[in-house]
Motif scaffolding. Structure first.
Motif, PDB file in Angstrom:
ATOM      1  N   ARG A  74       4.329 -14.862 -39.250  1.00 56.24           N
ATOM      2  CA  ARG A  74       3.462 -14.289 -40.271  1.00 56.24           C
ATOM      3  C   ARG A  74       3.043 -15.295 -41.320  1.00 56.24           C
ATOM      4  O   ARG A  74       2.368 -14.948 -42.278  1.00 56.24           O
ATOM      5  CB  ARG A  74       4.173 -13.103 -40.971  1.00 56.24           C
ATOM      6  N   GLY A  75       3.490 -16.533 -41.190  1.00 59.14           N
ATOM      7  CA  GLY A  75       3.081 -17.530 -42.177  1.00 59.14           C
ATOM      8  C   GLY A  75       4.272 -18.063 -42.935  1.00 59.14           C
ATOM      9  O   GLY A  75       5.421 -17.779 -42.586  1.00 59.14           O
ATOM     10  N   ALA A  76       3.963 -18.826 -43.975  1.00 67.59           N
ATOM     11  CA  ALA A  76       5.040 -19.533 -44.667  1.00 67.59           C
ATOM     12  C   ALA A  76       5.462 -18.810 -45.943  1.00 67.59           C
ATOM     13  O   ALA A  76       4.671 -18.145 -46.598  1.00 67.59           O
ATOM     14  CB  ALA A  76       4.565 -20.944 -45.008  1.00 67.59           C
ATOM     15  N   LEU A  77       6.744 -18.943 -46.244  1.00 69.31           N
ATOM     16  CA  LEU A  77       7.268 -18.494 -47.538  1.00 69.31           C
ATOM     17  C   LEU A  77       7.347 -19.747 -48.397  1.00 69.31           C
ATOM     18  O   LEU A  77       8.030 -20.705 -48.028  1.00 69.31           O
ATOM     19  CB  LEU A  77       8.670 -17.910 -47.368  1.00 69.31           C
ATOM     20  N   VAL A  78       6.653 -19.742 -49.490  1.00 75.13           N
ATOM     21  CA  VAL A  78       6.629 -20.962 -50.304  1.00 75.13           C
ATOM     22  C   VAL A  78       7.718 -20.870 -51.363  1.00 75.13           C
ATOM     23  O   VAL A  78       7.639 -20.081 -52.299  1.00 75.13           O
ATOM     24  CB  VAL A  78       5.242 -21.148 -50.951  1.00 75.13           C
ATOM     25  N   LEU A  79       8.750 -21.656 -51.154  1.00 73.03           N
ATOM     26  CA  LEU A  79       9.892 -21.614 -52.069  1.00 73.03           C
ATOM     27  C   LEU A  79       9.992 -22.929 -52.814  1.00 73.03           C
ATOM     28  O   LEU A  79      10.115 -23.994 -52.182  1.00 73.03           O
ATOM     29  CB  LEU A  79      11.182 -21.387 -51.273  1.00 73.03           C
ATOM     30  N   LEU A 115       8.178 -16.937 -41.793  1.00 70.72           N
ATOM     31  CA  LEU A 115       8.557 -15.525 -41.704  1.00 70.72           C
ATOM     32  C   LEU A 115       8.074 -15.008 -40.353  1.00 70.72           C
ATOM     33  O   LEU A 115       6.902 -15.131 -40.010  1.00 70.72           O
ATOM     34  CB  LEU A 115       7.902 -14.724 -42.833  1.00 70.72           C
ATOM     35  N   ILE A 116       9.017 -14.469 -39.581  1.00 68.20           N
ATOM     36  CA  ILE A 116       8.667 -13.908 -38.272  1.00 68.20           C
ATOM     37  C   ILE A 116       8.819 -12.400 -38.372  1.00 68.20           C
ATOM     38  O   ILE A 116       9.851 -11.915 -38.856  1.00 68.20           O
ATOM     39  CB  ILE A 116       9.641 -14.399 -37.175  1.00 68.20           C
ATOM     40  N   GLN A 159       5.423 -11.239 -52.743  1.00 68.67           N
ATOM     41  CA  GLN A 159       4.733 -12.540 -52.769  1.00 68.67           C
ATOM     42  C   GLN A 159       4.850 -13.293 -51.445  1.00 68.67           C
ATOM     43  O   GLN A 159       4.517 -14.468 -51.377  1.00 68.67           O
ATOM     44  CB  GLN A 159       5.309 -13.400 -53.905  1.00 68.67           C
ATOM     45  N   GLY A 160       5.313 -12.613 -50.430  1.00 66.73           N
ATOM     46  CA  GLY A 160       5.412 -13.255 -49.115  1.00 66.73           C
ATOM     47  C   GLY A 160       4.089 -13.170 -48.376  1.00 66.73           C
ATOM     48  O   GLY A 160       3.122 -12.616 -48.902  1.00 66.73           O
ATOM     49  N   PRO A 161       4.061 -13.675 -47.154  1.00 66.12           N
ATOM     50  CA  PRO A 161       2.810 -13.672 -46.391  1.00 66.12           C
ATOM     51  C   PRO A 161       2.541 -12.330 -45.703  1.00 66.12           C
ATOM     52  O   PRO A 161       1.939 -12.293 -44.637  1.00 66.12           O
ATOM     53  CB  PRO A 161       3.055 -14.782 -45.363  1.00 66.12           C
TER      54      PRO A 161
END
Ligand code: ADP
Ligand code: GLC
Length: 507
Positions: A72-77, A86-87, A143-145
């Protein structure tokens, strides 16, 4: 001040969105009962019409078993060099949505989620679960993807404990519920680790995350959640005493009405003798005679002579101090003097206990069958095939095996503590006469007391078959389905939401 009357809960505007976070969930990855609960609670909540979803670290075993996985894209931490993915996918057998935090540097390790192949905790557990908590916070803040933000964040055990703490400030945040499955595991680390995790220095205080000069993950969950619970009413009482509170009893007492106990349930899809695909012969209360086929099969599976008349006692569990296996070890030589008694043990854990069991099994090869390791199929076979089930735990927050053994017509023999006290009705004369009894209960975690309880079971089994049968049937008829417990959690979520929206009404 809250009055004793239960205030009506505000009507939810819509279906509740609940994010359940756990470090393990069956069948993706499991070391104990937490995994069973972490999967079956959100499944039960969905059956009640709520939008519950589960999030876990992306261990290889979980990645392999997730159904229909979609990146689903990246979690920017902030502060993490490599991108975290994130899957999203589905539980292998149900429609429960599951998110996996894909951070190979932290989670791409085969085997146990907490320890290396030699049984030692991974040296970077604090970093691994800190990362997990930071990812949880992003998802909880929306705030996740993904286009989904929970109304309620439900953390479980210390591995998720810093998420509620990090979710303390800001608007539009979900309500927080934190479940303690076992207070003995707190996620404690030294000061250097605290510094390395980039937590604000002010958090190092008695009113913050510090616990006796160490960083405590679990304290974050307890301090900063609108509602905290544990997994049985009796354990909830016990942990508010110094004897069981592991140093946190004072803090838990201070929570007042924000702390409670909710019993775990049984996932009927997985643990049902009538449909269980892992056992030799399916049966139910109407076809109880068939249960004996499972006895013969499990005797063979563990290398013991097939013996229909023998009284067969089972044990399944982690070999740690909590479970009281040393009490079983202490009485085994005496117990096995009875040639018509067999004991089957499936366990793994502390090496000295493993070795002691293996040594005894070698000396009693016709009566004691021991399998060291983790084996899901054998666990089901033991529940189905034994005549009675041993659970002499020193403390037991809830315990699932006694619930499974009740369901499988294998009366439990338990120490009166925590969830064991709440779920097993002792075979006193009065309860037996009234047809209420479901098992055998002893009061002190001592070998003599365990021996006496086994002896009571043995006598009833051998001298009064109709009473024994009634005991079995009463146990099988107990309702430990998740529906009731899920409803209790739902109520807790609504209470937490009400508090989050109007914090002034906090006790
Ligand atoms: P805990 O979570 O403290 O270990 P519970 O009774 O709540 O205790 O849950 C234990 C769960 O783990 C049960 O589902 C049990 O069948 C399973 N289990 C424990 N040890 C083993 C093992 N060696 N092999 C297979 N299953 C096991
Ligand atoms: C813990 C407890 C156990 C409980 C399980 C699930 O591992 O030791 O008693 O049943 O969590 O809540």
């Amino acid at each position: 001040m809250a009055s004793s009357a239960v205030a009506p809960l505000p009507r939810p505007p819509k279906q509740l969105r609940i994010l359940v976070a756990s470090s393990e969930a069956h069948p993706l990855i499991k070391t104990g009962g937490l995994a069973d609960v972490a999967a079956s609670l959100p499944i039960a909540l969905r059956a009640l019409g709520e939008d519950a979803r589960l999030v876990l670290p992306g261990y290889p075993a979980a990645m392999r078993q997730l159904r229909n996985p979609q990146p689903r894209g990246a979690l920017v931490l902030a502060g993490y060099r490599r991108p975290i993915g994130l899957i999203q996918g589905l539980h292998p057998e149900t429609e429960l949505p599951i998110y996996l935090i894909d951070a190979p540097e932290y989670f791409a390790r085969e085997g146990n989620p907490y320890s290396d192949p030699t049984g030692r905790d991974w040296g970077d557990n604090a970093d691994r679960f800190m990362l997990f908590c930071r990812a949880l916070v992003l998802l909880a803040r929306g705030q996740g993807p993904i286009d989904w933000q929970p109304d309620v964040f439900h953390g479980n055990d210390w591995q998720t404990g810093l998420a509620p703490w990090l979710l303390n400030d800001g608007a539009g945040l979900p309500a927080r519920v934190f479940t303690i499955h076992n207070l003995a595991y707190q996620g404690l680390f030294d000061r250097a680790t605290f510094d390395r995790l980039r937590l604000p220095p002010a958090a190092w205080s008695i009113s913050g995350l510090e616990f006796h000069q160490r960083l405590s993950f679990i304290k974050g969950g307890i301090l900063c959640s609108e509602r905290v619970n544990t997994v049985s009413p009796t354990y909830a009482d016990e942990v508010r005493t110094p004897r069981f509170g592991c140093g946190l009893d004072g803090l838990l007492r201070k929570l007042g009405g924000r702390f409670c106990g909710i019993l775990n349930g049984i996932d009927d899809r997985v643990w049902n003798p009538a449909s269980d695909p892992l056992i030799a012969q399916n049966y139910d209360a109407e076809r109880l005679v068939l249960k004996v086929e499972n006895k013969l099969a499990v005797q063979r599976a563990l290398g013991l002579p097939r013996h229909e008349e023998a009284l067969v006692l089972g044990y399944i569990g982690r070999l740690v101090e909590q479970k009281g296996v040393d009490l079983i070890l202490a009485i085994l030589p005496e117990l096995l003097k009875d040639p018509l008694l067999q004991v089957l043990i499936l366990a793994a854990g502390e090496p000295h206990l493993e070795q002691a069991l293996l040594d005894l099994a070698a000396a009693h090869s016709r009566q004691l069958g021991v399998f060291i390791g983790y084996d899901e199929r054998l666990a089901h076979q033991i529940e189905a095939g034994c005549d009675a089930f041993l659970m002499p735990s020193r403390f037991e927050p809830c315990g699932l095996n006694q619930l499974y053994s009740l369901r499988y017509g294998t009366p439990p023999i338990v120490h009166r503590t925590g969830g064991l006290a709440d779920t097993v009705i002792p075979a006193t004369d009065e309860h037996l006469r009234a047809g209420r009894a479901t098992g055998f209960v002893f009061n002190e975690p001592r070998p003599e007391a365990l021996f006496a309880a086994i002896d009571q079971a043995r006598r009833l089994y051998r001298t009064d078959p109709p009473a024994w049968r009634r005991l079995i049937l009463t146990g099988m008829a107990q309702d430990f389905s998740w529906t009731q417990s899920a409803q209790r959690y739902l109520r807790l979520y609504h209470e937490a939401l009400a508090d989050r929206l109007s914090p002034a009404s906090d006790p």
